[in-house]
Scaffold this motif. Structure first.
Motif, short mmCIF file in Angstrom:
data_model
loop_
_atom_site.label_atom_id
_atom_site.label_comp_id
_atom_site.label_asym_id
_atom_site.label_seq_id
_atom_site.Cartn_x
_atom_site.Cartn_y
_atom_site.Cartn_z
N VAL A 1 -10.11 -17.61 -54.56
CA VAL A 1 -11.41 -17.22 -55.13
C VAL A 1 -12.12 -18.49 -55.59
N VAL A 2 -13.40 -18.61 -55.26
CA VAL A 2 -14.17 -19.79 -55.69
C VAL A 2 -15.11 -19.36 -56.82
N ALA A 3 -14.78 -19.79 -58.03
CA ALA A 3 -15.56 -19.45 -59.23
C ALA A 3 -16.00 -20.76 -59.88
N ALA A 4 -16.69 -21.58 -59.10
CA ALA A 4 -16.99 -22.96 -59.51
C ALA A 4 -18.40 -23.11 -60.06
N GLY A 5 -19.00 -22.01 -60.50
CA GLY A 5 -20.30 -22.11 -61.14
C GLY A 5 -21.44 -22.23 -60.14
N ARG A 6 -22.63 -22.51 -60.69
CA ARG A 6 -23.83 -22.56 -59.84
C ARG A 6 -23.93 -23.93 -59.16
N GLY A 7 -24.94 -24.05 -58.31
CA GLY A 7 -25.20 -25.35 -57.71
C GLY A 7 -24.88 -25.36 -56.24
N VAL B 1 -10.57 -21.37 -57.96
CA VAL B 1 -11.22 -22.68 -58.14
C VAL B 1 -12.28 -22.52 -59.22
N GLY B 2 -12.07 -23.17 -60.36
CA GLY B 2 -13.07 -23.10 -61.43
C GLY B 2 -12.54 -22.40 -62.66
N ALA B 3 -12.51 -23.14 -63.77
CA ALA B 3 -12.02 -22.59 -65.04
C ALA B 3 -13.20 -22.34 -65.96
N GLY B 4 -13.98 -21.31 -65.65
CA GLY B 4 -15.11 -20.94 -66.50
C GLY B 4 -14.94 -19.51 -66.97
N GLN B 5 -16.05 -18.91 -67.40
CA GLN B 5 -16.02 -17.53 -67.89
C GLN B 5 -15.44 -16.59 -66.83
N ALA B 6 -15.81 -16.77 -65.58
CA ALA B 6 -15.33 -15.87 -64.53
C ALA B 6 -13.87 -16.18 -64.17
N GLY B 7 -13.61 -17.43 -63.81
CA GLY B 7 -12.29 -17.79 -63.29
C GLY B 7 -11.17 -17.59 -64.29
N LEU B 8 -11.41 -17.97 -65.54
CA LEU B 8 -10.32 -17.86 -66.52
C LEU B 8 -10.06 -16.42 -66.94
N VAL B 9 -11.11 -15.61 -67.05
CA VAL B 9 -10.87 -14.21 -67.42
C VAL B 9 -10.10 -13.50 -66.30
N LEU B 10 -10.46 -13.79 -65.05
CA LEU B 10 -9.69 -13.22 -63.94
C LEU B 10 -8.26 -13.77 -63.96
N ALA C 1 -17.66 -9.57 -63.20
CA ALA C 1 -17.06 -9.96 -61.92
C ALA C 1 -15.54 -10.06 -62.07
N ALA C 2 -15.12 -10.66 -63.18
CA ALA C 2 -13.67 -10.82 -63.40
C ALA C 2 -13.00 -9.45 -63.44
N ARG C 3 -13.66 -8.51 -64.07
CA ARG C 3 -13.07 -7.17 -64.16
C ARG C 3 -13.04 -6.48 -62.79
N ALA C 4 -14.18 -6.56 -62.08
CA ALA C 4 -14.26 -5.89 -60.77
C ALA C 4 -13.23 -6.48 -59.80
N TYR C 5 -13.10 -7.79 -59.79
CA TYR C 5 -12.16 -8.43 -58.86
C TYR C 5 -10.72 -8.13 -59.28
N HIS C 6 -10.47 -8.14 -60.57
CA HIS C 6 -9.13 -7.81 -61.08
C HIS C 6 -8.72 -6.42 -60.58
#
Ligand code: FAD
Length: 404
Positions: free
Chosen positions: A140-146, A7-16, A307-312
């Motif tokens: 995985v929830v990579a939906a940014g801050r907030g 969930v979330g197409a940002g720096q984290a979600g898309l690299v993963l 994070a993307a690397r560690a989770y990958h």
């Protein structure tokens, strides 16, 4: 093929997502907006990436852009008069770069689909998650801050020293000739910080200038600022008042477009990363959803890449075994191994600098080795704990460096 939902197409979600898709996983990414809406949308970040994060993007073959290299760091601290009390410049061993996240996200969405990834444009709410969790082996929830997933991933009190935002933030993209180093210009004053850096934006090469004011102080000025022209004049006034050696920095530059400003306040927070849905299914937080830092230290996008690397790696190492709660804690622990350093460094930057840090910044003006080490904390925050994070170690190092 194992099915992974993000969930979330940002720096984290898309690299993963791209990394796993390349490895043959069956990945779905939920994006709030389509690529073109992201590209045409408002400013998101200043997104300065240092070498380790850039290397990861290069290894995946997704660093598609020729951005202006950030080769130097120029630091200055305000003094009593018009000249800075401390001033030094140093080269980075490996250049950093800032590519507008709107450019990156839009291009990466296209790349993800080209690789056969399933990109679904829809905003996922907490109530949707159970249905999504049934569809995937891992969600995985990579939906940014907030606060949207506050209840799912509560604050980790032991790892979160702040309960309120520590800076009032104002960012503006400007174009035009600037008398600045080919890199990162950083100014420090008791009332807050500013930095300037070259950015490859949706409008081409520009500069991003960010101000970080202590809340309630004279740099906490952005709340009533309505448009880029007002922002630009406010920024010039802040430079004249608090960083007088940079008083004319923006005189020949102009705001790029009405969308190119950003105001906000961010509460730094570390969350418990494993959430339990009403069905009992588990979901894993990632990137800013798991750990949000104030942007003053330029760590968040770098951490998202980590994070993307560690989770990958955790997912690949898991083989065919289930992505259960134990797996999720292990994946986050791999990430936290790095993220704790970036978080501590960043959180300490928000506090008034203690004596040993001021002594280090002053020594950096005389001893290039000290300036070099300080500037490289941004790409290697793990160096902080045993150095500036420890007053005795910091003073011992200063003494030794001055003798060399
Ligand atoms: C002013 C500013 C300056 C910054 N400067 C730097 C810097 O110089 N260096 C640095 O390293 N970091 C910087 N950062 C931090 C950096 O931008 C973030 O830490 C980084 O973008 C986090 O990546 P992420 O993928 O976790 O989250 P995001 O980049 O926020 O991506 C999350 C994505 O999820 C989507 N989304 C949100 N909710 C939903 C939902 N419910 N359903 C589906 N999709 C959803 C969003 O649209 C977004 O695309 C800065 C941040 C700010 C605000």
């Amino acid at each position: 093929m194992r099915r992974i939902g993000i969930v979330g197409a940002g720096q984290a979600g898309l690299v993963l997502g791209i990394g796993l898709q390349q490895r043959g996983y069956d990945v779905t990414v939920f994006a709030e907006r389509p690529a073109e809406a992201v590209r045409e949308g408002r400013l998101i970040s200043n997104q300065c990436l240092f070498d380790p994060a850039l290397q990861r993007e290069r290894a995946l073959g997704i660093n598609f852009w020729e951005a202006p290299p950030i080769r130097e760091v120029a630091f200055a601290a305000a003094g009593e008069g018009a000249e800075p009390a401390i001033s030094w410049r140093v080269g980075l061993d490996r250049p950093a770069q800032s590519v507008d996240q709107r450019v990156k996200v839009a291009d990466w969405m296209t790349e993800f689909e080209r690789l056969g990834g399933d990109l679904r444009v829809r905003r996922v709410t907490p109530d949707d998650l159970d249905e999504r969790a049934r569809e995937f082996e891992l969600l995985v929830v990579a939906a940014g801050r907030g606060p949207q997933f506050d209840a799912l991933f509560p604050r980790d009190d032991d790892r979160s020293p702040y309960r309120e935002p520590q800076r009032a933030i104002g960012i503006l993209y400007v174009a035009g000739p600037l008398d600045a180093v080919p890199g990162l210009t950083f100014g420090m004053a008791p009332v807050g910080e500013f930095f300037l850096l070259p950015v490859l934006s949706v409008h081409g090469p520009v500069h991003g200038i960010g101000f970080f004011g202590v809340p309630g102080g004279p740099m906490d000025v952005w709340d009533g600022v309505a448009d880029v022209d007002q922002h630009y004049e406010t920024a010039r006034k802040l430079l004249r008042t608090h960083y007088p050696w940079q008083a004319t920095l923006l005189d020949n530059a102009r705001p790029v477009a009405p969308t190119e400003m950003l105001h906000g306040r961010i509460t730094p927070i570390v969350r418990h990363p494993v959430g339990t849905l009403p069905s009992g299914a588990k979901v894993l937080a990632m990137g800013d959803t798991a750990v949000t830092n104030d942007p003053v230290g330029g760590q968040g996008a770098n951490m998202a890449a980590r994070a993307a690397r560690a989770y990958h790696e955790a997912i690949v190492d898991r083989g065919d075994r289930p992505f259960d709660e134990e797996f999720m804690h292990d994946a986050f622990a791999r990430y936290w191994h790095h993220a704790r350093h970036a978080t501590r460094f960043n959180n300490d930057l928000l506090a008034p600098p203690p004596e040993h840090v001021l002594a280090t910044l002053a020594a950096a003006q005389r001893v290039p080795e000290v300036a070099h080490r300080f500037a490289h904390l941004f790409e290697n925050p793990a160096d902080y704990e045993g150095w500036l994070g420890d007053p005795e170690a910091a003073m011992a190092y200063l003494h030794a460096a001055a003798q060399r």
